[in-house]
Structures are given as structure tokens and as C-alpha cells.
Scaffold this motif. Sequence first.
Motif, PDB file in Angstrom:
ATOM      1  N   TYR A  10       0.826  -1.210   0.000  1.00 57.30           N
ATOM      2  CA  TYR A  10       0.000   0.000   0.000  1.00 57.30           C
ATOM      3  C   TYR A  10       0.861   1.260   0.000  1.00 57.30           C
ATOM      4  O   TYR A  10       0.536   2.248  -0.643  1.00 57.30           O
ATOM      5  CB  TYR A  10      -0.910   0.048   1.241  1.00 57.30           C
ATOM      6  N   LEU A  11       1.964   1.233   0.770  1.00 58.92           N
ATOM      7  CA  LEU A  11       2.791   2.440   0.905  1.00 58.92           C
ATOM      8  C   LEU A  11       3.559   2.721  -0.384  1.00 58.92           C
ATOM      9  O   LEU A  11       3.783   3.883  -0.728  1.00 58.92           O
ATOM     10  CB  LEU A  11       3.774   2.286   2.069  1.00 58.92           C
ATOM     11  N   ASP A  12       3.986   1.653  -1.033  1.00 55.62           N
ATOM     12  CA  ASP A  12       4.678   1.791  -2.314  1.00 55.62           C
ATOM     13  C   ASP A  12       5.840   2.790  -2.214  1.00 55.62           C
ATOM     14  O   ASP A  12       5.971   3.704  -3.043  1.00 55.62           O
ATOM     15  CB  ASP A  12       3.664   2.238  -3.386  1.00 55.62           C
ATOM     16  N   GLY A  13       6.636   2.626  -1.148  1.00 58.74           N
ATOM     17  CA  GLY A  13       7.824   3.466  -1.011  1.00 58.74           C
ATOM     18  C   GLY A  13       7.633   4.722  -0.179  1.00 58.74           C
ATOM     19  O   GLY A  13       8.603   5.322   0.299  1.00 58.74           O
ATOM     20  N   GLU A  14       6.367   5.137   0.017  1.00 54.78           N
ATOM     21  CA  GLU A  14       6.103   6.342   0.815  1.00 54.78           C
ATOM     22  C   GLU A  14       6.506   6.096   2.276  1.00 54.78           C
ATOM     23  O   GLU A  14       6.299   5.020   2.811  1.00 54.78           O
ATOM     24  CB  GLU A  14       4.601   6.666   0.738  1.00 54.78           C
ATOM     25  N   ARG A  15       7.141   7.104   2.904  1.00 54.41           N
ATOM     26  CA  ARG A  15       7.555   6.919   4.308  1.00 54.41           C
ATOM     27  C   ARG A  15       6.549   7.616   5.236  1.00 54.41           C
ATOM     28  O   ARG A  15       6.351   8.825   5.155  1.00 54.41           O
ATOM     29  CB  ARG A  15       8.951   7.485   4.512  1.00 54.41           C
ATOM     30  N   LEU A  16       5.937   6.817   6.085  1.00 53.86           N
ATOM     31  CA  LEU A  16       4.957   7.360   7.032  1.00 53.86           C
ATOM     32  C   LEU A  16       5.216   6.774   8.413  1.00 53.86           C
ATOM     33  O   LEU A  16       5.738   5.666   8.533  1.00 53.86           O
ATOM     34  CB  LEU A  16       3.530   6.995   6.588  1.00 53.86           C
ATOM     35  N   PRO A  17       4.832   7.499   9.484  1.00 54.46           N
ATOM     36  CA  PRO A  17       5.068   6.991  10.846  1.00 54.46           C
ATOM     37  C   PRO A  17       4.076   5.892  11.234  1.00 54.46           C
ATOM     38  O   PRO A  17       3.181   6.103  12.053  1.00 54.46           O
ATOM     39  CB  PRO A  17       4.916   8.237  11.719  1.00 54.46           C
ATOM     40  N   ILE A  18       4.246   4.725  10.619  1.00 55.19           N
ATOM     41  CA  ILE A  18       3.386   3.582  10.953  1.00 55.19           C
ATOM     42  C   ILE A  18       4.267   2.442  11.452  1.00 55.19           C
ATOM     43  O   ILE A  18       5.249   2.088  10.795  1.00 55.19           O
ATOM     44  CB  ILE A  18       2.588   3.105   9.719  1.00 55.19           C
ATOM     45  N   GLU A  19       3.934   1.893  12.616  1.00 50.76           N
ATOM     46  CA  GLU A  19       4.689   0.768  13.140  1.00 50.76           C
ATOM     47  C   GLU A  19       3.769  -0.435  13.282  1.00 50.76           C
ATOM     48  O   GLU A  19       2.555  -0.281  13.393  1.00 50.76           O
ATOM     49  CB  GLU A  19       5.296   1.141  14.494  1.00 50.76           C
ATOM     50  N   ILE A  20       4.371  -1.603  13.247  1.00 49.30           N
ATOM     51  CA  ILE A  20       3.562  -2.811  13.390  1.00 49.30           C
ATOM     52  C   ILE A  20       3.915  -3.498  14.702  1.00 49.30           C
ATOM     53  O   ILE A  20       5.091  -3.664  15.031  1.00 49.30           O
ATOM     54  CB  ILE A  20       3.786  -3.750  12.192  1.00 49.30           C
ATOM     55  N   VAL A  21       2.881  -3.857  15.472  1.00 42.89           N
ATOM     56  CA  VAL A  21       3.078  -4.567  16.738  1.00 42.89           C
ATOM     57  C   VAL A  21       2.370  -5.913  16.604  1.00 42.89           C
ATOM     58  O   VAL A  21       1.185  -5.959  16.246  1.00 42.89           O
ATOM     59  CB  VAL A  21       2.492  -3.760  17.918  1.00 42.89           C
ATOM     60  N   HIS A  22       3.090  -6.973  16.877  1.00 43.55           N
ATOM     61  CA  HIS A  22       2.546  -8.297  16.638  1.00 43.55           C
ATOM     62  C   HIS A  22       1.486  -8.714  17.658  1.00 43.55           C
ATOM     63  O   HIS A  22       1.639  -8.501  18.860  1.00 43.55           O
ATOM     64  CB  HIS A  22       3.685  -9.332  16.647  1.00 43.55           C
ATOM     65  N   ALA A  23       0.405  -9.299  17.135  1.00 47.15           N
ATOM     66  CA  ALA A  23      -0.582  -9.985  17.980  1.00 47.15           C
ATOM     67  C   ALA A  23      -0.986 -11.229  17.208  1.00 47.15           C
ATOM     68  O   ALA A  23      -1.348 -11.140  16.037  1.00 47.15           O
ATOM     69  CB  ALA A  23      -1.797  -9.089  18.240  1.00 47.15           C
ATOM     70  N   SER A  24      -0.929 -12.391  17.864  1.00 55.77           N
ATOM     71  CA  SER A  24      -1.134 -13.640  17.128  1.00 55.77           C
ATOM     72  C   SER A  24      -2.609 -14.017  16.977  1.00 55.77           C
ATOM     73  O   SER A  24      -2.957 -14.880  16.188  1.00 55.77           O
ATOM     74  CB  SER A  24      -0.400 -14.780  17.848  1.00 55.77           C
ATOM     75  N   GLU A  25      -3.477 -13.356  17.743  1.00 58.00           N
ATOM     76  CA  GLU A  25      -4.902 -13.724  17.693  1.00 58.00           C
ATOM     77  C   GLU A  25      -5.761 -12.494  17.452  1.00 58.00           C
ATOM     78  O   GLU A  25      -5.317 -11.365  17.641  1.00 58.00           O
ATOM     79  CB  GLU A  25      -5.318 -14.354  19.042  1.00 58.00           C
ATOM     80  N   HIS A  26      -6.992 -12.744  17.044  1.00 54.62           N
ATOM     81  CA  HIS A  26      -7.962 -11.639  17.044  1.00 54.62           C
ATOM     82  C   HIS A  26      -9.353 -12.189  17.345  1.00 54.62           C
ATOM     83  O   HIS A  26      -9.622 -13.373  17.162  1.00 54.62           O
ATOM     84  CB  HIS A  26      -7.926 -10.849  15.742  1.00 54.62           C
ATOM     85  N   ILE A  27     -10.231 -11.288  17.827  1.00 57.27           N
ATOM     86  CA  ILE A  27     -11.583 -11.695  18.236  1.00 57.27           C
ATOM     87  C   ILE A  27     -12.550 -11.363  17.108  1.00 57.27           C
ATOM     88  O   ILE A  27     -12.606 -10.227  16.645  1.00 57.27           O
ATOM     89  CB  ILE A  27     -11.990 -10.976  19.540  1.00 57.27           C
ATOM     90  N   GLY A  28     -13.299 -12.368  16.658  1.00 58.43           N
ATOM     91  CA  GLY A  28     -14.238 -12.176  15.554  1.00 58.43           C
ATOM     92  C   GLY A  28     -15.516 -11.474  16.003  1.00 58.43           C
ATOM     93  O   GLY A  28     -15.812 -11.383  17.201  1.00 58.43           O
ATOM     94  N   MET A  29     -16.268 -10.960  15.019  1.00 59.85           N
ATOM     95  CA  MET A  29     -17.500 -10.221  15.296  1.00 59.85           C
ATOM     96  C   MET A  29     -18.545 -11.089  15.982  1.00 59.85           C
ATOM     97  O   MET A  29     -19.345 -10.597  16.776  1.00 59.85           O
ATOM     98  CB  MET A  29     -18.099  -9.701  13.988  1.00 59.85           C
TER      99      MET A  29
END
Lengths: 347, 347
Positions: free
Chosen positions: B50-69
Amino acid sequence: MLIDIALDAMGSDKSPEPELRGAILACRQLPVRVHLIGPQETLRRSLSSYLDGERLPIEIVHASEHIGMEEKAAHAVRAKKDSSMRVGLKLVRDKHVAGFFTAGNTGAAMASAKMVLGALPGVDRPALAIVVPTLSGTPSILLDVGANVDCKPQNLEQFAVMGELYARSVLKISRPRVGILSVGEEESKGNDLTRETYPLLKQLPINFIGNVEGRDIYNGNCDVIVCDGFVGNVALKTSEGLTRLVREMLKASLTTTVTAQVGALLSRKAFNAFKRRLDPSEYGGAPLLGVRGVCIIGHGSSNDRAIMNGIRVAAEFAQAGINESIAREFTQRPDPPLSGAFNLPIQ
Amino acid sequence: MLIDIALDAMGSDKSPEPELRGAILACRQLPVRVHLIGPQETLRRSLSSYLDGERLPIEIVHASEHIGMEEKAAHAVRAKKDSSMRVGLKLVRDKHVAGFFTAGNTGAAMASAKMVLGALPGVDRPALAIVVPTLSGTPSILLDVGANVDCKPQNLEQFAVMGELYARSVLKISRPRVGILSVGEEESKGNDLTRETYPLLKQLPINFIGNVEGRDIYNGNCDVIVCDGFVGNVALKTSEGLTRLVREMLKASLTTTVTAQVGALLSRKAFNAFKRRLDPSEYGGAPLLGVRGVCIIGHGSSNDRAIMNGIRVAAEFAQAGINESIAREFTQRPDPPLSGAFNLPIQ
């Protein structure tokens, strides 16, 4: 054989014009005789000018007073002994007419009906029901919408029985789905009242589908939705407020989408068409279920057509014999089985 | 100086696409650093495409699970210790970020926030608030809409204080009018809960305007409307259902008003425009008020723009220091005077 319906001629915001014209429409189209209740002389003069020689089964019954929209119900009902509401409801009580319709003060109409007619045998609390349009095209019924603010589970149980009978008899839904208005589908979801009501409805011989949510009022997933009068009134008034907001926003957005004039014209046309489908008065007003007689309450803004629909619903309600069914339901129901009765030694 | 906001990348119905695109929109337009919470590898790959080279202040923090709707909140929150919600809220708790936004399961988000963050000092029950558009153009705030189904008058009193602070700080309303959602304006109208709440709000140093009705949610007559979570949830869901019905009816009526094709096009354009104004997610989701930290909950159908708005509101909420004000309000309030204290003999 005509069905006699009493009509409060002094109910709506613009009374008596919509009432007079609505009575005329009704008598032309339906097998009814309308008893217009209000100031005799005024009504007589207006009616003969509207009729212009046409002969219709409309009678005038004198009432010297009427209750205004802004009057406090409890006080007005006590003080005005000759109000058009009370006179009309007495005609119902004394079996001179088969039903009564008013587009007047809702609180005063409910209080007058409870006082003059009384509750049906076995009914603890009469409930005001509204009929609303849904996505599926079949209307649904929501009750109570304002007659009872603090309810017990047994009250909601009775609302379910009465609403189910109304949906079958007047809305012609063969096996109405009945739900409790709550905040989630699972039996455990809801407040104390809905959780205690759930097992009561489960054991009734009705098509109980469990808890439903606010959105189910309009999506056609449920035919009869029961709640206490506080919650029902909030749902009803929230809907009224949102409808008004939508109309204004729609106007604004259509006038920017096409040209201002075309947009305004389109939005007026489009909105009028769909407002008719959305407007409870198109469905003939709100029946007060559980009183000894037929009492239908319309919106204060009722026009000729809404008044005619109210008269129609009052006649249909009377013909369907719902009150007889309700009374039978509540007086013939067996007492709940004694808990542990099967463990008693058999003599 | 950027404001750090944690974003549940696995919340919305179509996650993580709207979250990724929303985070990018937010970082381009707002002074924020977004911490995307979810499966690290997947997010990293999608983000760089999505960024395609653009530099933005976005970091990724790992979480192995998620809660469904569709998962049951209570169970999912306990079982999934490494859910994206819990990981995000821990970042708030540990002051790594200033706020958290999720478009996921509302019940699970509320339960997680209460568990991970806890309540602010003096707050008995956190409340979920929604911001809705009104006829006047200024939004109003309704709370509680689902966090607490059975409430005491003291809970509603706290909702009033928290809602008033939010309206002042985030909605920038200088002297917000606060009302109790009821079924009539007079003090005597309502159910046991509203009648007991009335005198409590009357003595608060806020602009209390008394009881309001369902229609006042949308007409702009009141800025902060308090109710228990059952009633608020019914009002919210009823509004959602009615909006959907209106859209369908409008489409039907526009296609018969003009030609089918032109009508469909017009209704789509018109409705999209006004849906944006009506959609709570345009206002950035629902703040959970009364927890020790900033937690904003968006609609599952959130698109890029709604996610960006959610991030914006989380940042505004954090910057406004509302939680500090709420804590001050509830811990510095004097104890109620002892009844009859003035009759005690002075030593």
C-alpha cells in the motif's frame, strides 16, 4: 349492515376539518356509519357544507368540551366530564357503537379509555401498540409504546398474547413471530425485565423467536415485538426524530446532487411517497389493546386519509372479535402447574 | 511531536484493508504515529504494497490472535490472551501510546478495556457514548448505549458528568445542555430510574435541561442525553434499522418518481451523501468513557475514512485530557452533606 364507529371530531391538530373530511371518505368507501363527536352546531354547519347535498351515514353526537394536545392527561380527563373523548368512549361502553377513533392527546385517550371502558377480564395492564412498515413489506407490531412505563414480566407476557392475537386477526399474519425487544439475541442478553420475561414467553403456545434488537423493528424479522412502555416510547420517538432528520438531510443532499429546483421537487415527491409508507397513521393509528372495547389512537398530525384509515382499523378491530379472544385467552388459561406436583404420592 | 495511537488492524468486517488504508490516510493528514496491531508478517507485506515506497510513521506490533465479530465477548476476551485488542490496550495501559481504536466486536472491546485498563478513580461504571448528527448541525452525544443494561441513578449521574466533559472537550460545545432520555418533559414523567435520577442531575453544576424524548436525540435540542445502556442500545439499533428501511424505500420511491435508471443513480448519490452525515463512524466511533485510558470503538462496517476518523478522535480525546478531568471530578467532589447536620448543636 353498517358498522357504527364513534369519531372524536376534536382530536387532531387541525380538527375538525381532517375529521369531517375523513369521515366522509370513510363513509363513501367502507361499510361504516360514523358518529362525529363534538360541538353539535359547529359540526353540523361544517358537515353540511362539506357534504353539499350528498347523503352519507354520518351522525353528530354533542360534546361540549374537548381535551387539547398540551393538556395534562390525568387532570384533563378528570376535569372535563363532557369531553369528546369521554362521550365517544361512553358510546362504546354502552354498545351504541362498535369502536372509537381519536387523533387527540394520546395520554388523555389512554386514561379516558381505561376509566370509561375498564380492562378486559384477566388483563392487568392495557398496552398501546403501533404498527410499523418493514423491509419485508409486511408490517410489524410493537407494544407497549407508552401506556406502562414500569412493567413486570407478567405484563410483557400479556402484551405478547394480545399483540399476537392482533397480528393474526387484523394484520392477517398466519403464525406471527413474537420477540422480546432486547440488546442481543441470546437468552442471557438483556436487562432484568427481559431475562425474566424470556422463560414466560417460551412456555406460551405462540411462535416465540426469542430476543430481537432495535433494528428488527424495521427489518421484518419479527412480527410482534414486546417491550415495556418506556423502551417502546423511546424507540417510537427516536424513529420520529430520525425520520425528520432524514427528510431534511435528503432535501439538502438532493438539491446539491442535481439542480436546486429539480432536487427540491424530486425530494418532495420521493419523500412524500415513502413517508406515506413510513407513517404509522397510514396503518390507521395505534390500537389500545386490553380495554373492554375498541379504541384506536391516531397521530395529532392526521390528515383526511389517516382519519379514514383510523375508522377502517376501528371497524376491522371490532369485526375481528379480538377482545373476545383476549378475554377468552386470559380467563380460560390454566393455572401454572404446581412445581413438583408429579412427585406427589398418588392416592 | 506526534501522538501515538494503537490501531486494531483486525477489527473491521473487511480487516485489515480498511485499517491499513485508514492508517495511511491518518498519517498523511494528522500529527499521529499509528501502531498497527495484528499478525506481523501479513501486515508488513500488505502495508509495504500500500505504501509503495512512501515513508509514514506507521509501526507494526505483533498480535497472534484476534476476536471475531460473532464471538461471545466474555469468553473470547478470557481465552485469547494475545488478541489484537488486548495487545493494543496494553500499549495504552503501559503509556506506550496515547489511545486505542478498534472497529471490532463492541462487547469484546468494552470487556477488554475494562479488564486491561480498569475504571478511572471514582467511576463505578464506564459508559459507551455515541455521537450523532442533529437538525441543528451540531452533533449530540448519547450515553450509555450498551455497556450497562441495568443502571442505578448514581450511574446515570456519572454518565452525565462524563458526557458533559466530552461534549465540552472534544465536541467543543461551550455549555452543553444535558438531559435525561425519558417519555415526557415534566419531572414526574418517566420510569423509576429517570425519576430518581432527575434530582441528582438538578444539583450538579451542569446545564441540566430536564427530561428529553427520543426525538430530541436528533433535533439538536439537547447536547448530552443520558440513559441506561439498554434503552440507549435500543435507540441506537432502532435508528440503524430505520436508516436501512429509509434507504430501501427511498430507492423504490425515486425509481418510480423519475425513470428507474435516473432514480437509482440519484438515490445512490443522495443517500451516500446523507448517509455520511448520519453515519456514527464519520464522527469517529464511540468513546468508552470512564476507563483509565483512551478507547474508541468504531462500527464493523468502517471504511478507510471511518478508520482515519477513529484515529483522529482517539488523538483528540487523548489531547483534551478528559480522563484527567473525569478523575478530578469524581475524586474531588465533596461528600453529600449529612442530612440534618445543621441541626447539630455547635460545640
